[in-house]
Scaffold this active site. Structure first.
Site: not given
Ligand code: AMP
Length: 196
Positions: A13, A88, A127, A150
């Site tokens: 993404k 999410r 990675r 995750r």
């Molecule tokens: P990402 O970089 O988008 O994978 O986000 C890393 C971490 O941030 C996730 O595993 C969540 O712990 C937190 N996070 C990011 N976006 C959200 C969201 N929309 N809702 C809840 N937690 C989030």
């Protein structure tokens, strides 16, 4: 143009978001980046978020939605934006629809990157190896254990957004397993007509 990116962690993404920013000139809003910035700055939000992120869990809907609401109301988002990592959960999706309706706007399209989970794990391993080889620091949630959590959270909490947006007629699913260029081309085929 308001675009949402859906897909499990590691689906690419972030990489494709950079392409969209460059080609269409829209802002990328990554909630993960917002939390990482808060962690780096050592704010109370950052301290709270780090614990949750390192456990592979989700930050609470209220906190995330508060951040997003503030951000999308800013002047640089008036012509549109790309949401990467938000919503999410179904609660977040409902709150987003409400926030946008208040502003007389709505989501234009939701692009789902479809990927093979086994390949994602392989990509993560390479990675991690490459990052180590460069002597760079890993993201603290970049390890196999957290990644598996995750993925589980994605299946349970985020995947229900796929039928949610399909019902709204906004979902477009594309194959996320091709080369970076092939995925970008598939995205352009969706966004070019919207932009025009
Ligand atoms: P990402 O970089 O988008 O994978 O986000 C890393 C971490 O941030 C996730 O595993 C969540 O712990 C937190 N996070 C990011 N976006 C959200 C969201 N929309 N809702 C809840 N937690 C989030």
């Amino acid at each position: 143009m308001i675009v949402i990116f859906l897909g499990p962690p590691g689906a690419g993404k972030g990489t494709q978001a950079a392409h969209i920013v460059e080609r269409y000139g829209v802002r990328q809003l990554s909630t993960g980046d917002m939390f990482r910035a808060a962690i780096k700055a050592g704010t109370p939000l950052g301290v709270k978020a780090k614990e949750v992120m390192d456990a592979g869990k989700l930050v609470s809907d209220d906190i995330v939605c508060g951040l997003v609401k503030e951000r999308i109301s800013a002047v640089d988002c008036k012509d549109g934006f790309l949401l990467d990592g938000f919503p999410r959960t179904l609660v977040q999706a409902g709150m987003l629809d409400e926030m946008l309706a208040e502003q007389g706007r709505g989501v234009d399209v939701v692009i789902e990157l479809k990927v093979d989970e086994a390949v994602l794990v392989e990509r993560l391993r390479s990675r991690i190896e490459q990052t180590r080889a460069r002597g760079e620091a890993l993201r603290s949630d970049d390890n196999e254990e957290t990644f598996a959590k995750r993925l589980g959270v994605y299946r349970e909490e985020t995947a229900p957004l796929i039928p949610y947006y399909a019902e709204q007629g906004k979902l477009r699913s594309i194959d996320g397993m091709g080369t970076v260029e092939a995925v970008s081309d598939a995205i352009d085929a969706i966004l070019d007509p919207i932009q025009a």
